[in-house]
Design a protein around this motif. Structure first.
Motif, PDB file in Angstrom:
ATOM      1  N   GLU A   1       0.824  -1.210   0.000  1.00 19.02           N
ATOM      2  CA  GLU A   1       0.000   0.000   0.000  1.00 19.02           C
ATOM      3  C   GLU A   1       0.858   1.261   0.000  1.00 19.02           C
ATOM      4  N   ALA A   2       1.977   1.226   0.710  1.00 17.80           N
ATOM      5  CA  ALA A   2       2.866   2.393   0.736  1.00 17.80           C
ATOM      6  C   ALA A   2       3.453   2.649  -0.647  1.00 17.80           C
ATOM      7  N   LEU A   3       3.843   1.599  -1.349  1.00 16.98           N
ATOM      8  CA  LEU A   3       4.385   1.761  -2.699  1.00 16.98           C
ATOM      9  C   LEU A   3       3.322   2.296  -3.651  1.00 16.98           C
ATOM     10  N   ARG A   4       2.120   1.751  -3.556  1.00 13.20           N
ATOM     11  CA  ARG A   4       1.047   2.156  -4.465  1.00 13.20           C
ATOM     12  C   ARG A   4       0.670   3.632  -4.272  1.00 13.20           C
ATOM     13  N   SER A   5       0.787   4.119  -3.071  1.00 16.78           N
ATOM     14  CA  SER A   5       0.445   5.517  -2.804  1.00 16.78           C
ATOM     15  C   SER A   5       1.461   6.480  -3.398  1.00 16.78           C
ATOM     16  N   GLY A   6       2.719   6.042  -3.515  1.00 16.40           N
ATOM     17  CA  GLY A   6       3.774   6.911  -4.027  1.00 16.40           C
ATOM     18  C   GLY A   6       4.160   8.033  -3.085  1.00 16.40           C
ATOM     19  N   ALA A   7       3.734   7.953  -1.817  1.00 16.43           N
ATOM     20  CA  ALA A   7       3.978   9.039  -0.866  1.00 16.43           C
ATOM     21  C   ALA A   7       5.423   9.106  -0.395  1.00 16.43           C
ATOM     22  N   ALA A   8       6.134   7.978  -0.411  1.00 16.92           N
ATOM     23  CA  ALA A   8       7.521   7.935   0.044  1.00 16.92           C
ATOM     24  C   ALA A   8       8.397   7.390  -1.081  1.00 16.92           C
ATOM     25  N   PRO A   9       9.525   8.037  -1.375  1.00 17.42           N
ATOM     26  CA  PRO A   9      10.394   7.548  -2.447  1.00 17.42           C
ATOM     27  C   PRO A   9      11.082   6.231  -2.117  1.00 17.42           C
ATOM     28  N   LEU A  10      11.198   5.918  -0.821  1.00 22.78           N
ATOM     29  CA  LEU A  10      11.855   4.688  -0.392  1.00 22.78           C
ATOM     30  C   LEU A  10      11.023   4.024   0.696  1.00 22.78           C
ATOM     31  N   VAL A  11      10.710   2.743   0.494  1.00 22.98           N
ATOM     32  CA  VAL A  11       9.991   1.949   1.480  1.00 22.98           C
ATOM     33  C   VAL A  11      10.882   0.763   1.856  1.00 22.98           C
ATOM     34  N   VAL A  12      11.261   0.693   3.124  1.00 24.70           N
ATOM     35  CA  VAL A  12      12.155  -0.358   3.615  1.00 24.70           C
ATOM     36  C   VAL A  12      11.355  -1.300   4.492  1.00 24.70           C
ATOM     37  N   ALA A  13      11.542  -2.603   4.271  1.00 27.38           N
ATOM     38  CA  ALA A  13      10.865  -3.612   5.083  1.00 27.38           C
ATOM     39  C   ALA A  13      11.900  -4.545   5.684  1.00 27.38           C
ATOM     40  N   ASP A  14      11.966  -4.574   7.002  1.00 28.99           N
ATOM     41  CA  ASP A  14      12.895  -5.453   7.714  1.00 28.99           C
ATOM     42  C   ASP A  14      12.181  -6.774   7.977  1.00 28.99           C
ATOM     43  N   LEU A  15      12.464  -7.789   7.141  1.00 28.74           N
ATOM     44  CA  LEU A  15      11.736  -9.050   7.172  1.00 28.74           C
ATOM     45  C   LEU A  15      12.523 -10.130   7.909  1.00 28.74           C
ATOM     46  N   GLU A  16      11.787 -11.088   8.461  1.00 27.94           N
ATOM     47  CA  GLU A  16      12.423 -12.211   9.141  1.00 27.94           C
ATOM     48  C   GLU A  16      12.840 -13.319   8.184  1.00 27.94           C
ATOM     49  N   GLU A  17      12.237 -13.351   6.993  1.00 28.94           N
ATOM     50  CA  GLU A  17      12.575 -14.352   5.988  1.00 28.94           C
ATOM     51  C   GLU A  17      12.230 -13.808   4.606  1.00 28.94           C
ATOM     52  N   PRO A  18      12.868 -14.300   3.559  1.00 33.23           N
ATOM     53  CA  PRO A  18      12.575 -13.805   2.212  1.00 33.23           C
ATOM     54  C   PRO A  18      11.149 -14.145   1.797  1.00 33.23           C
ATOM     55  N   PRO A  19      10.452 -13.223   1.146  1.00 36.30           N
ATOM     56  CA  PRO A  19       9.093 -13.497   0.680  1.00 36.30           C
ATOM     57  C   PRO A  19       9.096 -14.366  -0.573  1.00 36.30           C
ATOM     58  N   ALA A  20       7.937 -14.932  -0.890  1.00 39.47           N
ATOM     59  CA  ALA A  20       7.791 -15.786  -2.066  1.00 39.47           C
ATOM     60  C   ALA A  20       7.609 -14.939  -3.326  1.00 39.47           C
ATOM     61  N   MET A  21       7.473 -15.629  -4.459  1.00 38.28           N
ATOM     62  CA  MET A  21       7.391 -14.963  -5.756  1.00 38.28           C
ATOM     63  C   MET A  21       6.154 -14.056  -5.868  1.00 38.28           C
ATOM     64  N   THR A  22       4.982 -14.553  -5.475  1.00 40.46           N
ATOM     65  CA  THR A  22       3.747 -13.783  -5.661  1.00 40.46           C
ATOM     66  C   THR A  22       3.768 -12.457  -4.910  1.00 40.46           C
ATOM     67  N   PRO A  23       4.135 -12.406  -3.624  1.00 40.81           N
ATOM     68  CA  PRO A  23       4.192 -11.102  -2.951  1.00 40.81           C
ATOM     69  C   PRO A  23       5.181 -10.141  -3.600  1.00 40.81           C
ATOM     70  N   VAL A  24       6.308 -10.660  -4.073  1.00 43.66           N
ATOM     71  CA  VAL A  24       7.303  -9.789  -4.713  1.00 43.66           C
ATOM     72  C   VAL A  24       6.740  -9.200  -6.005  1.00 43.66           C
ATOM     73  N   ARG A  25       6.047 -10.011  -6.786  1.00 43.06           N
ATOM     74  CA  ARG A  25       5.424  -9.507  -8.011  1.00 43.06           C
ATOM     75  C   ARG A  25       4.416  -8.405  -7.702  1.00 43.06           C
ATOM     76  N   ARG A  26       3.667  -8.581  -6.630  1.00 42.28           N
ATOM     77  CA  ARG A  26       2.699  -7.558  -6.237  1.00 42.28           C
ATOM     78  C   ARG A  26       3.410  -6.260  -5.848  1.00 42.28           C
ATOM     79  N   LEU A  27       4.573  -6.377  -5.243  1.00 44.35           N
ATOM     80  CA  LEU A  27       5.336  -5.180  -4.880  1.00 44.35           C
ATOM     81  C   LEU A  27       5.843  -4.458  -6.121  1.00 44.35           C
ATOM     82  N   HIS A  28       6.305  -5.210  -7.131  1.00 43.73           N
ATOM     83  CA  HIS A  28       6.728  -4.586  -8.391  1.00 43.73           C
ATOM     84  C   HIS A  28       5.576  -3.781  -8.998  1.00 43.73           C
TER      85      HIS A  28
END
Length: 223
Positions: free
Chosen positions: A103-130
Protein backbone atom coordinates in the motif's frame (compact mmCIF):
# COMPACT_ATOMS: atom_id res chain seq x y z
CA UNK A 1 -10.74 -0.66 -41.75
CA UNK A 2 -7.98 -2.43 -39.91
CA UNK A 3 -6.31 -1.04 -36.83
CA UNK A 4 -2.81 -1.66 -35.54
CA UNK A 5 -2.64 -3.31 -32.15
CA UNK A 6 1.10 -2.87 -31.86
CA UNK A 7 3.24 0.18 -32.46
CA UNK A 8 6.95 0.91 -32.21
CA UNK A 9 8.07 2.98 -29.27
CA UNK A 10 11.57 3.66 -28.08
CA UNK A 11 12.31 1.92 -24.79
CA UNK A 12 12.73 4.36 -21.92
CA UNK A 13 14.82 2.90 -19.09
CA UNK A 14 13.51 3.37 -15.56
CA UNK A 15 15.06 6.03 -13.37
CA UNK A 16 17.59 4.67 -10.91
CA UNK A 17 18.81 5.51 -7.43
CA UNK A 18 22.56 5.66 -6.81
CA UNK A 19 24.16 4.50 -3.59
CA UNK A 20 27.11 6.85 -4.05
CA UNK A 21 27.57 10.56 -3.54
CA UNK A 22 26.66 12.68 -6.55
CA UNK A 23 29.58 13.07 -8.92
CA UNK A 24 31.28 9.81 -7.87
CA UNK A 25 32.17 7.81 -10.97
CA UNK A 26 32.53 4.07 -10.44
CA UNK A 27 32.18 1.39 -13.10
CA UNK A 28 30.08 -0.67 -12.92
CA UNK A 29 27.68 1.78 -11.30
CA UNK A 30 26.03 1.04 -7.96
CA UNK A 31 22.43 1.83 -8.85
CA UNK A 32 18.98 0.40 -8.12
CA UNK A 33 16.04 0.87 -10.48
CA UNK A 34 13.09 2.83 -9.15
CA UNK A 35 9.63 1.35 -9.45
CA UNK A 36 10.91 -2.09 -8.45
CA UNK A 37 11.52 -4.21 -5.33
CA UNK A 38 15.13 -4.99 -4.37
CA UNK A 39 16.69 -7.10 -1.62
CA UNK A 40 19.57 -6.42 0.78
CA UNK A 41 21.09 -9.08 3.02
CA UNK A 42 24.22 -9.50 5.13
CA UNK A 43 25.17 -8.15 8.58
CA UNK A 44 25.21 -4.52 7.33
CA UNK A 45 21.95 -4.66 5.36
CA UNK A 46 20.45 -1.90 7.48
CA UNK A 47 23.48 0.28 6.75
CA UNK A 48 22.79 -0.32 3.06
CA UNK A 49 19.21 0.88 3.57
CA UNK A 50 20.39 4.01 5.35
CA UNK A 51 22.80 4.80 2.51
CA UNK A 52 19.91 4.54 0.08
CA UNK A 53 17.82 6.80 2.29
CA UNK A 54 20.61 9.39 2.20
CA UNK A 55 20.37 9.34 -1.61
CA UNK A 56 16.68 10.28 -1.58
CA UNK A 57 14.64 13.30 -0.59
CA UNK A 58 11.41 13.22 1.38
CA UNK A 59 10.05 10.68 3.87
CA UNK A 60 11.36 7.15 4.27
CA UNK A 61 8.92 4.50 5.46
CA UNK A 62 10.55 1.74 7.57
CA UNK A 63 8.33 -1.28 8.28
CA UNK A 64 9.26 -3.89 10.89
CA UNK A 65 7.51 -6.75 12.68
CA UNK A 66 6.08 -5.68 16.03
CA UNK A 67 8.02 -8.39 17.88
CA UNK A 68 11.47 -7.48 16.50
CA UNK A 69 13.93 -7.09 19.44
CA UNK A 70 15.98 -4.25 17.87
CA UNK A 71 15.10 -0.83 16.47
CA UNK A 72 17.10 1.86 14.72
CA UNK A 73 19.07 4.13 17.04
CA UNK A 74 18.55 7.80 16.04
CA UNK A 75 22.00 8.79 17.36
CA UNK A 76 23.68 6.17 15.17
CA UNK A 77 21.51 7.08 12.18
CA UNK A 78 22.83 10.65 12.22
CA UNK A 79 26.04 9.56 10.46
CA UNK A 80 23.96 8.34 7.51
CA UNK A 81 20.73 10.34 7.20
CA UNK A 82 18.44 12.65 9.16
CA UNK A 83 16.32 10.49 11.53
CA UNK A 84 13.49 13.06 11.31
CA UNK A 85 12.77 11.87 7.75
CA UNK A 86 11.87 8.34 8.88
CA UNK A 87 8.39 7.04 9.61
CA UNK A 88 8.31 3.73 11.48
CA UNK A 89 5.57 1.12 11.24
CA UNK A 90 5.42 -1.94 13.51
CA UNK A 91 3.21 -4.62 11.92
CA UNK A 92 1.53 -7.14 14.27
CA UNK A 93 1.60 -9.93 11.66
CA UNK A 94 3.80 -10.88 8.71
CA UNK A 95 0.81 -10.54 6.39
CA UNK A 96 0.24 -7.00 7.69
CA UNK A 97 3.85 -6.14 6.99
CA UNK A 98 3.62 -7.21 3.34
CA UNK A 99 0.28 -5.41 2.98
CA UNK A 100 1.76 -2.20 4.41
CA UNK A 101 4.69 -2.35 1.97
CA UNK A 102 2.37 -2.81 -0.98
CA UNK A 103 0.00 0.00 0.00
CA UNK A 104 2.87 2.39 0.74
CA UNK A 105 4.39 1.76 -2.70
CA UNK A 106 1.05 2.16 -4.47
CA UNK A 107 0.44 5.52 -2.80
CA UNK A 108 3.77 6.91 -4.03
CA UNK A 109 3.98 9.04 -0.87
CA UNK A 110 7.52 7.94 0.04
CA UNK A 111 10.39 7.55 -2.45
CA UNK A 112 11.86 4.69 -0.39
CA UNK A 113 9.99 1.95 1.48
CA UNK A 114 12.16 -0.36 3.62
CA UNK A 115 10.86 -3.61 5.08
CA UNK A 116 12.89 -5.45 7.71
CA UNK A 117 11.74 -9.05 7.17
CA UNK A 118 12.42 -12.21 9.14
CA UNK A 119 12.57 -14.35 5.99
CA UNK A 120 12.57 -13.80 2.21
CA UNK A 121 9.09 -13.50 0.68
CA UNK A 122 7.79 -15.79 -2.07
CA UNK A 123 7.39 -14.96 -5.76
CA UNK A 124 3.75 -13.78 -5.66
CA UNK A 125 4.19 -11.10 -2.95
CA UNK A 126 7.30 -9.79 -4.71
CA UNK A 127 5.42 -9.51 -8.01
CA UNK A 128 2.70 -7.56 -6.24
CA UNK A 129 5.34 -5.18 -4.88
CA UNK A 130 6.73 -4.59 -8.39
CA UNK A 131 3.25 -3.73 -9.65
CA UNK A 132 2.50 -1.49 -6.68
CA UNK A 133 5.79 0.40 -7.12
CA UNK A 134 5.03 0.96 -10.82
CA UNK A 135 1.56 2.25 -9.96
CA UNK A 136 3.03 4.54 -7.31
CA UNK A 137 5.12 6.26 -9.97
CA UNK A 138 2.22 6.94 -12.33
CA UNK A 139 2.09 10.61 -11.31
CA UNK A 140 5.76 11.22 -10.53
CA UNK A 141 8.98 9.50 -9.53
CA UNK A 142 8.39 5.82 -8.88
CA UNK A 143 9.12 4.62 -5.33
CA UNK A 144 11.67 1.93 -4.57
CA UNK A 145 11.11 -1.01 -2.22
CA UNK A 146 14.04 -2.49 -0.29
CA UNK A 147 13.50 -5.80 1.49
CA UNK A 148 15.99 -6.55 4.27
CA UNK A 149 16.41 -10.31 4.72
CA UNK A 150 18.68 -12.37 7.01
CA UNK A 151 21.57 -14.57 5.93
CA UNK A 152 22.21 -14.61 2.19
CA UNK A 153 18.70 -13.51 1.27
CA UNK A 154 16.81 -15.41 -1.41
CA UNK A 155 13.59 -13.51 -2.20
CA UNK A 156 12.11 -14.87 -5.44
CA UNK A 157 11.58 -12.56 -8.42
CA UNK A 158 13.53 -9.68 -6.91
CA UNK A 159 14.97 -6.99 -9.22
CA UNK A 160 18.39 -7.13 -7.56
CA UNK A 161 20.04 -8.65 -4.49
CA UNK A 162 22.83 -6.97 -2.52
CA UNK A 163 25.03 -8.21 0.34
CA UNK A 164 26.75 -5.71 2.62
CA UNK A 165 29.12 -6.41 5.50
CA UNK A 166 31.36 -4.21 7.67
CA UNK A 167 35.10 -4.23 6.99
CA UNK A 168 36.20 -1.44 9.34
CA UNK A 169 39.89 -0.88 10.09
CA UNK A 170 40.45 1.07 13.28
CA UNK A 171 38.64 4.40 12.84
CA UNK A 172 38.23 3.86 9.11
CA UNK A 173 34.59 3.13 8.28
CA UNK A 174 34.70 0.62 5.41
CA UNK A 175 32.09 -1.75 3.98
CA UNK A 176 32.23 -4.67 1.55
CA UNK A 177 29.35 -4.52 -0.93
CA UNK A 178 28.48 -7.36 -3.31
CA UNK A 179 25.82 -7.30 -6.00
CA UNK A 180 24.80 -10.95 -5.95
CA UNK A 181 22.29 -10.76 -8.79
CA UNK A 182 20.41 -8.28 -10.95
CA UNK A 183 18.17 -8.57 -13.98
CA UNK A 184 20.21 -6.23 -16.18
CA UNK A 185 23.65 -6.13 -14.53
CA UNK A 186 26.33 -8.75 -13.76
CA UNK A 187 27.55 -9.65 -10.25
CA UNK A 188 30.11 -7.20 -8.89
CA UNK A 189 31.79 -6.17 -5.64
CA UNK A 190 33.14 -2.96 -4.12
CA UNK A 191 34.99 -1.77 -1.00
CA UNK A 192 33.41 1.50 0.09
CA UNK A 193 34.48 4.02 2.70
CA UNK A 194 32.87 6.90 4.56
CA UNK A 195 35.57 9.40 5.51
CA UNK A 196 33.35 11.64 7.63
CA UNK A 197 29.76 11.59 8.94
CA UNK A 198 27.21 12.51 6.21
CA UNK A 199 30.05 12.64 3.65
CA UNK A 200 28.72 9.81 1.46
CA UNK A 201 30.48 6.69 0.24
CA UNK A 202 33.71 6.58 -1.77
CA UNK A 203 35.59 3.74 -3.41
CA UNK A 204 38.20 2.18 -1.11
CA UNK A 205 40.91 0.40 -3.15
CA UNK A 206 42.78 -1.38 -0.36
CA UNK A 207 41.21 -4.48 1.30
CA UNK A 208 40.87 -4.28 5.05
CA UNK A 209 40.05 -6.71 7.86
CA UNK A 210 36.38 -7.33 8.55
CA UNK A 211 34.61 -6.70 11.82
CA UNK A 212 31.51 -8.66 12.86
CA UNK A 213 29.25 -5.84 14.04
CA UNK A 214 27.01 -3.73 11.85
CA UNK A 215 27.33 -0.36 13.50
CA UNK A 216 25.93 1.96 16.18
CA UNK A 217 22.59 2.66 14.50
CA UNK A 218 20.90 -0.36 16.12
CA UNK A 219 19.85 -0.66 19.72
CA UNK A 220 18.20 -3.44 21.66
CA UNK A 221 14.62 -3.02 22.83
CA UNK A 222 12.89 -4.67 25.71
CA UNK A 223 10.79 -7.70 24.83
Amino acid sequence: MSTHLLSRHSHRPRASLSLLTRGAAITPAITLERGRAHEACGPARRSFALWLAASTQGPVLWITPQWQPVTLNPDGMMDFADPARFLFVAAPRREDQLWAIEEALRSGAAPLVVADLEEPPAMTPVRRLHLAAEQGGSLGVAPLALLLTPGSGGAAGIESRWHMSPAHQGRQRIWQLDRLRARTQPPACWRLQQKAPRSGLQLCPAPQADLPSEGPHLRATQQ
